[in-house]
Write an enzyme that holds these catalytic residues in place. Structure first.
Site, short mmCIF file in Angstrom:
data_model
loop_
_atom_site.label_atom_id
_atom_site.label_comp_id
_atom_site.label_asym_id
_atom_site.label_seq_id
_atom_site.Cartn_x
_atom_site.Cartn_y
_atom_site.Cartn_z
N GLY A 156 0.78 -1.24 0.00
CA GLY A 156 0.00 0.00 0.00
C GLY A 156 0.81 1.29 0.00
O GLY A 156 0.33 2.31 0.48
N ASN A 198 1.45 3.05 -2.59
CA ASN A 198 0.72 3.97 -3.47
C ASN A 198 -0.52 4.52 -2.77
O ASN A 198 -0.88 5.68 -2.96
CB ASN A 198 0.35 3.28 -4.79
CG ASN A 198 1.52 3.29 -5.75
OD1 ASN A 198 1.88 4.33 -6.29
ND2 ASN A 198 2.14 2.13 -5.93
N ASN A 205 -5.41 2.85 -13.09
CA ASN A 205 -4.45 1.89 -12.55
C ASN A 205 -3.04 2.46 -12.68
O ASN A 205 -2.74 3.16 -13.65
CB ASN A 205 -4.53 0.58 -13.37
CG ASN A 205 -3.51 -0.45 -12.92
OD1 ASN A 205 -3.37 -0.73 -11.73
ND2 ASN A 205 -2.76 -1.01 -13.87
N HIS A 249 0.85 1.35 -13.21
CA HIS A 249 1.63 0.20 -13.66
C HIS A 249 3.11 0.61 -13.66
O HIS A 249 3.46 1.69 -14.14
CB HIS A 249 1.20 -0.23 -15.06
CG HIS A 249 1.95 -1.43 -15.54
ND1 HIS A 249 1.65 -2.71 -15.09
CD2 HIS A 249 3.02 -1.55 -16.36
CE1 HIS A 249 2.49 -3.56 -15.64
NE2 HIS A 249 3.33 -2.89 -16.41
N ASP A 301 -3.88 -3.60 -19.11
CA ASP A 301 -2.94 -2.47 -19.26
C ASP A 301 -3.09 -1.77 -20.62
O ASP A 301 -2.16 -1.13 -21.10
CB ASP A 301 -1.48 -2.93 -19.08
CG ASP A 301 -1.23 -3.46 -17.68
OD1 ASP A 301 -1.83 -2.95 -16.72
OD2 ASP A 301 -0.43 -4.40 -17.54
C1 GAR Z 1 3.40 -1.07 -7.42
O1 GAR Z 1 4.70 -1.05 -7.95
C2 GAR Z 1 2.39 -1.05 -8.55
O2 GAR Z 1 2.77 -0.28 -9.64
C3 GAR Z 1 2.39 -2.52 -8.93
O3 GAR Z 1 2.44 -3.19 -7.69
C4 GAR Z 1 3.13 -2.40 -6.73
C5 GAR Z 1 2.24 -2.23 -5.52
O4 GAR Z 1 2.92 -1.61 -4.48
N1 GAR Z 1 1.22 -2.83 -9.68
C6 GAR Z 1 1.23 -3.68 -10.71
O5 GAR Z 1 2.22 -4.31 -11.06
C7 GAR Z 1 -0.10 -3.84 -11.45
N2 GAR Z 1 0.11 -4.37 -12.74
P1 GAR Z 1 2.14 -0.92 -3.25
O6 GAR Z 1 1.19 -1.97 -2.67
O7 GAR Z 1 3.24 -0.59 -2.28
O8 GAR Z 1 1.43 0.29 -3.74
#
Ligand code: GAR
Length: 220
Positions: free
Chosen positions: A20, A22, A116, A118, A159
């Site tokens: 989490g 982000n 989203n 990515h 995506d």
């Molecule tokens: C982030 O790097 C996000 O961009 C990626 O997962 C991570 C989650 O981190 N998402 C993907 O790869 C989706 N295709 P977080 O839980 O610390 O935000």
């Protein structure tokens, strides 16, 4: 859903599955006034033990867990999600490290209302099978010198939706998947996602204004 006043903040649900960071960037952006047209009203997790849930609780944001593996099938999973979204009158969904698949039917119910983040420069290293650390492993294996992050609208193609914002990040000789992931988050994801959420919230507010024939001044 009850009709919204033109100036009421756009009601955002953030979907998470893991750490989490982000989500934290969105919470911080809300505190700092970078995200101001929209407000995080719900954090929905596909996993019971996502640390993102602690971040939400620490910030007084309602949470709901809809665990895919505890649901009979994809239909039951998405009905659980729909119920949570309706209960909180959600208008915008932000996928922030959400690792469960959403069906084409579900996505079609939310046109230009799901975004989203990515961790690559789409169209590189994206689509089926590219998520989390795997994206950075693939970028390093290919030997690209520049990577980055993308925030995009979600449509039926993984995506594949319209790109909202992108930012590049340089790759260094000694980078590992883990170090690259950190750099992409710090230099790109945590900046882009709140800005994109604000941008789309403004779009939603404008759509509300059109439907009520009211002019919106956003102060910029
Ligand atoms: C982030 O790097 C996000 O961009 C990626 O997962 C991570 C989650 O981190 N998402 C993907 O790869 C989706 N295709 P977080 O839980 O610390 O935000």
């Amino acid at each position: 859903m009850k009709r919204k006043k033109v100036t009421e903040p756009v009601r955002i649900a953030v979907f998470v599955s893991g750490g989490g960071t982000n989500l934290q960037a969105l919470i911080d952006a809300q505190r700092d006034g970078i995200l101001r047209t929209g407000k995080i009203e719900l954090v929905l997790s596909s996993s019971r033990d996502a640390y993102a849930l602690t971040r939400a609780n620490d910030n007084g944001i309602p949470t709901v867990i809809v665990a895919r593996k505890e649901c009979a099938d994809q239909g039951a999973f998405e009905d659980g999600i729909r119920a949570a979204l309706a209960a909180h009158n959600i208008e915008l969904i932000v996928l922030a490290g959400f690792m469960s698949i959403l069906s084409e039917d579900f996505v079609r119910e939310w046109p230009r209302r799901i975004i989203n983040v990515h961790p690559s420069l789409i169209p590189s290293f994206c689509g089926k099978g590219f998520y989390g650390l795997r994206v950075h492993e693939a970028a390093l294996a290919k030997g690209v010198k520049v990577t980055g992050a993308t925030v995009h609208f979600v449509n039926e193609i993984p995506d594949g939706g319209e790109i909202i914002l992108q930012k590049s990040v340089a790759i260094h000789k000694n980078d590992t998947p883990e170090s690259l992931q950190q750099q992409v988050m710090r230099q790109a994801e945590w900046l882009l996602l709140p800005r994109a959420a604000e941008q789309v919230s403004l779009e939603i507010l404008s759509a509300r204004a059109v439907s009520t024939n009211t002019t919106v001044f956003n102060g910029t």
